[in-house]
Design an enzyme around this catalytic site. Structure first.
Site, PDB file in Angstrom:
ATOM      1  N   GLY A   8      39.269  44.327  42.339  1.00 22.51           N
ATOM      2  CA  GLY A   8      39.685  44.140  40.943  1.00 22.51           C
ATOM      3  C   GLY A   8      39.934  42.683  40.628  1.00 22.51           C
ATOM      4  N   PRO A   9      38.858  41.861  40.611  1.00 21.76           N
ATOM      5  CA  PRO A   9      39.052  40.427  40.362  1.00 21.76           C
ATOM      6  C   PRO A   9      39.133  40.092  38.870  1.00 21.76           C
ATOM      7  CG  PRO A   9      36.755  40.859  40.866  1.00 21.76           C
ATOM      8  CD  PRO A   9      37.442  42.199  40.876  1.00 21.76           C
ATOM      9  N   GLY A  10      39.963  40.828  38.132  1.00 20.12           N
ATOM     10  CA  GLY A  10      40.168  40.531  36.706  1.00 20.12           C
ATOM     11  C   GLY A  10      41.189  39.413  36.563  1.00 20.12           C
ATOM     12  N   GLY A  13      44.108  39.761  39.107  1.00 12.50           N
ATOM     13  CA  GLY A  13      43.529  39.573  40.445  1.00 12.50           C
ATOM     14  C   GLY A  13      43.230  38.107  40.699  1.00 12.50           C
ATOM     15  N   LYS A 181      58.832  48.892  33.536  1.00 10.44           N
ATOM     16  CA  LYS A 181      57.630  48.362  32.873  1.00 10.44           C
ATOM     17  C   LYS A 181      56.895  49.516  32.176  1.00 10.44           C
ATOM     18  CE  LYS A 181      54.308  44.815  33.162  1.00 10.44           C
ATOM     19  NZ  LYS A 181      52.897  45.034  33.449  1.00 10.44           N
ATOM     20  N   ASN A 189      52.395  50.003  23.981  1.00 10.96           N
ATOM     21  CA  ASN A 189      50.930  49.995  24.092  1.00 10.96           C
ATOM     22  C   ASN A 189      50.193  50.996  23.200  1.00 10.96           C
ATOM     23  OD1 ASN A 189      51.804  48.180  25.985  1.00 10.96           O
ATOM     24  ND2 ASN A 189      50.282  48.701  27.514  1.00 10.96           N
ATOM     25  N   ASN A 199      52.046  43.009  19.162  1.00  7.52           N
ATOM     26  CA  ASN A 199      53.317  43.579  19.629  1.00  7.52           C
ATOM     27  C   ASN A 199      54.457  43.343  18.631  1.00  7.52           C
ATOM     28  OD1 ASN A 199      51.791  44.138  21.831  1.00  7.52           O
ATOM     29  ND2 ASN A 199      52.872  42.797  23.265  1.00  7.52           N
TER      30      ASN A 199
HETATM   31  O1  KPL Z   1      52.608  44.711  29.465  1.00  8.37           O
HETATM   32  C1  KPL Z   1      52.253  44.665  28.331  1.00  8.37           C
HETATM   33  C2  KPL Z   1      50.868  45.113  28.033  1.00  8.37           C
HETATM   34  O2  KPL Z   1      50.292  44.706  27.039  1.00  8.37           O
HETATM   35  O3  KPL Z   1      50.337  45.889  28.841  1.00  8.37           O
HETATM   36  C3  KPL Z   1      53.212  44.239  27.248  1.00  8.37           C
HETATM   37  C4  KPL Z   1      54.589  44.044  27.834  1.00  8.37           C
HETATM   38  C5  KPL Z   1      53.274  45.261  26.170  1.00  8.37           C
HETATM   39  C6  KPL Z   1      52.843  42.884  26.693  1.00  8.37           C
HETATM   40  O4  KPL Z   1      51.719  42.894  25.912  1.00  8.37           O
END
Ligand code: KPL
Length: 296
Positions: A8-10, A13, A181, A189, A199
């Protein structure tokens, strides 16, 4: 020198590769003949060359010390499956959004898997370049440290001791960190992805009742799992939305690019846990269905 395989070299990564490249020789499995790896990382207007190379899966030396998994959560199973029985002595480190793939990988490689959660920001700006967009830290831990083998614990120790451009820290409570998280991602999201907004737009008054309802459901599911989330999860969500106000969430970016999203590892995981515990999660279900309908 130790050797690490990066699956996963995004953007994330690449960022971790930048940190690890002084202490590891880095290899990435090649999937396509026209595949390229980013060659430089941009941090605070400085350019850093990246020292890693692609290798055909069959040519990869079995003496791998660390397998780093940084794919999208939806890709973990497919991307790791060809390698699960290849590197007998290796420690695995998985750093991806959501929950579910971590547990799955730990079942595949008992005692060998470290989990990571990062607040670093990175963006792939071209096929050659990744930009470090925000400084954070990467927490590494073992969900069940008592089951971890000694090589795995030593590797964790070693990783957190190495100096490099990023901050890697050991976390005793990595499971809680990932839940925190997950909780933020479950609120931000799907809403931003579905509405096509940044956001910070979630701070508008008309989103507050919805955010509050989602936070209540996530908190109830977490509590039933014995996971302690911030008492005022809504305030935490608002704080992240404010701090990342101009960000387009990762789910919005996936949706825009017509890629599968990480809804399964975010809402899907919470819906399953809620179902097991008999907790009603109508708002999480609503957003899960809304995103699923629009996925490729
Ligand atoms: O982790 C994030 C994501 O976009 O996946 C947040 C905290 C919402 C920041 O964009």
């Amino acid at each position: 020198m130790k050797t690490a395989l990066i699956i996963g070299p995004g953007a994330i990564g690449t960022l971790l590769a930048w940190h690890l490249q002084n202490s590891f020789s880095l290899v990435v499995p090649q999937h396509r003949s026209d595949q390229f790896l980013p060659i430089r990382l941009l941090d605070q207007e400085q350019e850093y060359p990246l020292n890693w190379h692609l290798s055909k899966p069959d040519d990869i030396n079995p003496d791998i010390d660390l397998v780093l998994v940084t794919t999208k959560s939806s890709m973990v199973r497919t991307a790791t499956s060809p390698f699960l029985h290849r590197f007998q002595g290796a420690t695995w480190l998985i750093c991806c959004n959501g929950m579910g793939p971590q547990q799955w990988l730990s079942e595949q490689q008992p005692g060998r898997v470290l989990w990571a959660s990062t607040t670093e920001g990175a963006l792939q700006t071209s096929s050659q370049e990744v930009l470090h967009t925000g400084r954070g830290e990467t927490l590494i831990g073992c969900a069940q440290a008592e089951l971890a083998n000694s090589d795995c614990l030593q590797m964790a120790h070693w990783l957190t001791e190495q100096s490099g451009p990023l901050t890697l820290r050991w976390a005793d409570d990595i499971n809680t960190q990932l839940w925190r998280k997950l909780a933020i991602n479950a609120a931000i999201n799907p809403l931003t992805a579905h509405a096509g907004i940044c956001n910070g737009d979630l701070l508008a008054p008309h989103w507050q009742a919805e955010l509050s309802a989602i936070c209540a459901e996530v908190s109830a599911v977490a509590a039933a799992q014995g996971v302690q989330l911030p008492v005022n999860l809504l305030a935490q969500v608002r704080e992240v939305a404010e701090r990342t106000a101009h960000n387009r969430s990762s789910m919005l970016q996936d949706m825009d690019k017509g890629r599968p999203t990480e809804i399964e590892a975010i809402n899907g995981f919470l819906l399953d846990r809620g179902h097991e515990q008999g907790i009603a999660t109508p708002r999480l279900r609503n957003w899960y269905d809304a995103i699923k309908k629009r996925e490729p």
